[in-house]
Scaffold this motif. Structure first.
Motif, PDB file in Angstrom:
ATOM      1  N   PRO A  52       0.845  -1.194   0.000  1.00  0.00           N
ATOM      2  CA  PRO A  52       0.000   0.000   0.000  1.00  0.00           C
ATOM      3  C   PRO A  52       0.881   1.245   0.000  1.00  0.00           C
ATOM      4  CG  PRO A  52      -0.631  -1.534   1.749  1.00  0.00           C
ATOM      5  CD  PRO A  52       0.676  -2.010   1.215  1.00  0.00           C
ATOM      6  N   THR A  53       0.399   2.318  -0.599  1.00  0.00           N
ATOM      7  CA  THR A  53       1.083   3.593  -0.473  1.00  0.00           C
ATOM      8  C   THR A  53       0.698   4.234   0.857  1.00  0.00           C
ATOM      9  OG1 THR A  53      -0.690   4.854  -1.527  1.00  0.00           O
ATOM     10  CG2 THR A  53       0.991   3.897  -2.970  1.00  0.00           C
ATOM     11  N   LEU A  54       1.434   5.262   1.251  1.00  0.00           N
ATOM     12  CA  LEU A  54       1.100   5.957   2.499  1.00  0.00           C
ATOM     13  C   LEU A  54      -0.303   6.548   2.439  1.00  0.00           C
ATOM     14  CD1 LEU A  54       4.436   7.742   3.406  1.00  0.00           C
ATOM     15  CD2 LEU A  54       3.170   6.161   4.872  1.00  0.00           C
ATOM     16  N   SER A  55      -0.663   7.109   1.284  1.00  0.00           N
ATOM     17  CA  SER A  55      -1.995   7.716   1.170  1.00  0.00           C
ATOM     18  C   SER A  55      -3.095   6.669   1.268  1.00  0.00           C
ATOM     19  CB  SER A  55      -2.116   8.488  -0.148  1.00  0.00           C
ATOM     20  OG  SER A  55      -1.929   7.638  -1.259  1.00  0.00           O
ATOM     21  N   GLU A  56      -2.790   5.401   0.962  1.00  0.00           N
ATOM     22  CA  GLU A  56      -3.776   4.334   1.092  1.00  0.00           C
ATOM     23  C   GLU A  56      -3.817   3.768   2.506  1.00  0.00           C
ATOM     24  OE1 GLU A  56      -3.456   2.661  -3.520  1.00  0.00           O
ATOM     25  OE2 GLU A  56      -2.330   1.700  -1.895  1.00  0.00           O
ATOM     26  N   SER A  57      -2.742   3.961   3.256  1.00  0.00           N
ATOM     27  CA  SER A  57      -2.643   3.360   4.586  1.00  0.00           C
ATOM     28  C   SER A  57      -3.198   4.216   5.709  1.00  0.00           C
ATOM     29  CB  SER A  57      -1.173   3.032   4.900  1.00  0.00           C
ATOM     30  OG  SER A  57      -0.655   2.106   3.983  1.00  0.00           O
ATOM     31  N   VAL A  58      -3.368   5.520   5.479  1.00  0.00           N
ATOM     32  CA  VAL A  58      -3.687   6.419   6.596  1.00  0.00           C
ATOM     33  C   VAL A  58      -5.190   6.514   6.875  1.00  0.00           C
ATOM     34  CG1 VAL A  58      -1.605   7.788   6.334  1.00  0.00           C
ATOM     35  CG2 VAL A  58      -3.645   8.412   5.037  1.00  0.00           C
ATOM     36  N   TYR A  59      -6.022   5.771   6.122  1.00  0.00           N
ATOM     37  CA  TYR A  59      -7.468   5.790   6.363  1.00  0.00           C
ATOM     38  C   TYR A  59      -7.988   4.367   6.579  1.00  0.00           C
ATOM     39  CZ  TYR A  59      -7.435  10.614   4.673  1.00  0.00           C
ATOM     40  OH  TYR A  59      -7.183  11.949   4.513  1.00  0.00           O
ATOM     41  N   THR A  60      -9.007   4.275   7.417  1.00  0.00           N
ATOM     42  CA  THR A  60      -9.626   2.984   7.724  1.00  0.00           C
ATOM     43  C   THR A  60     -11.141   3.112   7.631  1.00  0.00           C
ATOM     44  OG1 THR A  60      -7.824   2.376   9.220  1.00  0.00           O
ATOM     45  CG2 THR A  60      -9.899   1.185   9.474  1.00  0.00           C
ATOM     46  N   GLN A  61     -11.794   2.109   7.044  1.00  0.00           N
ATOM     47  CA  GLN A  61     -13.251   2.103   6.973  1.00  0.00           C
ATOM     48  C   GLN A  61     -13.835   1.638   8.297  1.00  0.00           C
ATOM     49  OE1 GLN A  61     -14.934  -0.293   3.847  1.00  0.00           O
ATOM     50  NE2 GLN A  61     -17.041   0.029   4.529  1.00  0.00           N
ATOM     51  N   SER A  62     -14.846   2.359   8.744  1.00  0.00           N
ATOM     52  CA  SER A  62     -15.602   1.976   9.933  1.00  0.00           C
ATOM     53  C   SER A  62     -17.081   2.138   9.610  1.00  0.00           C
ATOM     54  CB  SER A  62     -15.219   2.851  11.135  1.00  0.00           C
ATOM     55  OG  SER A  62     -15.993   2.511  12.269  1.00  0.00           O
ATOM     56  N   GLY A  63     -17.742   1.036   9.276  1.00  0.00           N
ATOM     57  CA  GLY A  63     -19.134   1.107   8.845  1.00  0.00           C
ATOM     58  C   GLY A  63     -19.248   1.867   7.547  1.00  0.00           C
TER      59      GLY A  63
END
Length: 702
Positions: A465-476
């Motif tokens: 993953p790139t950093l921009s892909e790693s810094v967010y997480t889905q919650s619902g």
């Protein structure tokens, strides 16, 4: 596997172009000399004809004839396996993919490595930018696809290398002025000189465009220099400097299908009211040392560093926008030792062993904006870092007179980490993850005769993953600013079978069949409010065929054909089973015919006088902008004709070239690129209608 050609593009009225494009030439001269062209085949240089891989070389004259030399996509259209979209949106850069790798990128480049003069333009996490490549001073471009690309490490679905030209033998001034449709203006000024053991190339270019679409104006300036110092017959040093400034690039955003059909010139929702735009400034320095220890052993070392500042204003709603700013520092070193023409079991043996260490760290902040101006306090502040530490080795062994073996290995350690400095929201988004991989490649070439080579190779790779892909997480149904340590790298198994055939000195045909199996493909999970979370799909498959054919009919006429057919789908064990990967057209074709009144010159040179012309046809089948492949995200196929006419003059020591070009001659309405899985279904970025450029290039030996 079936590859039906798209009805909208491949009609009989264009049949004459397909016919003349069945053979082509990409070098100048009365015979093809591509067997002698040296290219980077993995980490070793060898003859293009003998390389056990698909390597496509684009010479400097082709680059200069491609257009205003602003977008890397304009010249990569002819490379088989490469899909190069011009977004006509300079706030988001071009969109390039190689055998499907990188197609999902919403901005910039990813999935393959971009290298300029031996210095990586891709950060350790796999993210890169094409805008800083100086095409005006480029001497050649090489595109490596297939398993051998895995020897370049993380996210090496392919490799694009750009090389700056060498200085002239005498002091030389060059200039170029280009004007075009939609307020396009381009200038370039170059000086080169070779004096004793020192040679220098300096290039300064400017670019401005008002834009076809509303709110798409952009301005750029760039300086690119290369100094070569021959310290001794055995030692050479190259010093490189690249400065890039984009004071502004307004962002027209994407359009929904209904908007694109109604008025492709309009800007997307809220783009104007929020004054969406980007400002970029980048400075980079590098040095490459080469030393020949003895006739068989050579070492190379590189060091580079730079800074990049980026400020972007985004459109969120009619009443509110946001801004994101980053301040990046990057640097790296590399070293390799190479043995050439050594003997093993009485046969030729070449090898290379080396390491790469690279780092990129950026302070990222964000907040709310109103009408394109910052308001209130920041609501995002974090330090994001990526680094890699890799070792690699490759060997080419002429095992038998008719058989060559290529083998290689790369061991990679990639680290991503984010430190959240904004804790007022009650959540700590900090996180850290380390990925490790050992990727082998193995290939063989059968030299059936002097005119025919067959090769087979296989390799394993990975894409983090790139950093921009790693810094967010889905919650619902929400996307939170929390580091997603659950993302894992995609694991790639790549198999390729190819052939290279020169049935006559005027003809060459290259083919490649490939199959790529990817586990844990990184895909979009949810996109909300300008934030996108990612997840791993279980499996995807890509399989296809690539053909490039070149023929020199006589001294005055040459033709070229490049065709790609690819079937890229989600595997059976996924929720998207059978769906096509977005952003990848199933078929693509480039065909060209070129004519020269005085005949094409040997090497990378202009004709000193006379007329030249070329007619190109670019065709793509339909593609999808979202994973669901529904109608709202479908872009239909198209075929476009582009034409160029040049007049060369020679006045004493001065060479002058006047040229006119028209793209999209038939004024076809089409989608130029797509924004993958855009949350509001604003997927589409329209292609330009019929548009023209005209300009003058001068070259004066002092």
């Amino acid at each position: 596997m079936k590859f039906p050609w798209p009805k909208p593009s491949f009609k009989l009225r264009h049949g004459f172009i397909v016919a003349i494009g069945m053979h082509a030439v990409s070098v100048f001269g009365q015979s093809l000399d591509t067997q002698e062209v040296l290219v980077q085949s993995g980490r070793l240089a060898q003859r293009q004809f003998d390389a056990p891989a698909s390597v496509y070389a684009i010479d400097g004259q082709t680059i200069r004839n491609s257009g205003p030399q602003v977008n890397l996509s304009d010249v990569l259209n002819q490379a088989p396996g490469v899909v190069a979209f011009n977004r006509n949106n300079y706030a988001q850069d071009v969109q390039i993919s190689i055998r499907g790798f990188g197609a999902r990128s919403a901005f910039g480049l990813r999935g393959f490595r971009l290298i300029t003069d031996g210095i990586p333009a891709t950060t350790p996490d796999g993210q890169g930018q094409a805008s800083t490549v100086s095409l005006t001073s480029a001497d050649r471009i090489e595109v490596l696809t297939g398993p051998l690309a895995q020897l370049y490490g993380n996210s090496a679905g392919g490799v694009i290398q750009v090389f700056t030209r060498e200085a002239e033998a005498v002091p030389t001034l060059q200039s170029q002025i280009v004007m075009g449709s939609h307020g396009l203006s381009r200038t370039d000024w170059q000086f080169s000189q070779r004096s004793g053991q020192v040679s220098f190339v300096g290039d300064y270019s400017t670019f401005h465009i008002q834009g076809y679409r509303a709110h798409s104006e952009a301005k750029r300036e760039q300086i690119n220099t290369l100094m070569r110092i021959d310290v001794s017959p055995q030692t050479r040093i190259k010093l490189l400097a690249n400065l890039f400034s984009m004071p502004y690039a307004k962002d027209p955003l994407g359009l929904t299908l209904a908007q694109a059909l109604a008025n492709p010139k309009q800007a997307g929702n809220n783009a104007v009211v929020n004054d969406g735009r980007k400002t970029v400034s980048q400075e980079q320095l590098g040095a490459v040392l080469e030393h020949q220890i003895d006739p068989q052993i050579r070492v190379q070392a590189r060091i580079y560093g730079g800074t990049r500042e980026n400020l972007q204003y985004q459109a969120s709603s009619p009443t509110a926008g946001s801004w994101v700013g980053l301040d990046r520092n990057f640097h790296g070193i590399g070293f390799q030792v190479q043995g050439k023409n050594q003997r093993l079991a009485h046969q030729s043996f070449d090898w290379v062993l080396g390491f790469d260490q690279d780092f990129s760290g950026e302070m990222r902040q964000g907040g709310l904006a109103n009408a394109g101006a910052k308001v209130g306090s920041i609501n995002r502040s974090e330090l994001n870092e990526s680094s890699n530490s890799d070792i690699f080795a490759q060997a080419n062994w002429r095992f038998l007179p008719q058989l060559s073996i290529t083998t290689g290995l790369r061991s990679s350690t990639i680290q991503l980490q984010s430190r959240d400095d904004y804790l007022a929201d009650g959540a700590n988004g900090s996180g850290k993850v380390t990925y490790k991989a050992v990727n082998p490649v193995l290939g063989a070439t059968w030299h059936l005769n002097d005119a025919l080579n067959l090769y087979l190779n296989s390799g394993r790779g990975f894409e983090t993953p790139t950093l921009s892909e790693s810094v967010y997480t889905q919650s619902g149904n929400a996307v939170l600013g929390l580091f997603n340590a659950n993302l894992v790298p995609s694991r790639i198994q790549h198999l390729e079978l190819g052939g290279k055939w020169t049935p006559s000195p005027q003809t060459r045909i290259d083919t490649a069949l490939f199959r790529i199996q990817t586990d844990n493909e990184i895909v979009t999970s949810l996109s909300v409010g300008g934030r996108t979370a990612f997840t791993n799909a279980q499996q995807t498959q890509r399989q296809g065929i690539e053909i490039s054919a070149r023929h020199l009919w006589n001294q005055h006429c040459r033709t070229l054909l490049s065709a790609t057919a690819i079937n890229a789908q989600y595997g059976e064990n996924t929720s998207l089973a059978g769906k096509y990967l977005p952003g990848i057209p199933r078929q693509q074709l480039f065909s060209s015919i070129a004519w020269s009144e005085k005949g094409f010159q040997l090497g990378n040179k202009n004709s000193v006088s006379g007329k030249e012309a070329n007619l190109d046809w670019v065709a793509r089948s339909r593609l999808w902008a979202n994973d669901s492949n529904d109608a709202s995200g479908t872009a239909i196929g198209y075929g476009m004709l582009n034409a160029r006419v040049r007049q060369h003059f020679q006045w004493g020591q001065a060479q002058v070239v006047a040229f006119v070009g028209i793209d999209n001659l038939t004024d076809k309405r089409a989608v130029g690129s797509v924004i993958i899985n855009q949350a509001n279904k604003q997927f589409f970025e329209p292609a330009l209608p019929r548009n023209a450029i005209m300009g003058v290039t001068t070259k004066l030996a002092l």
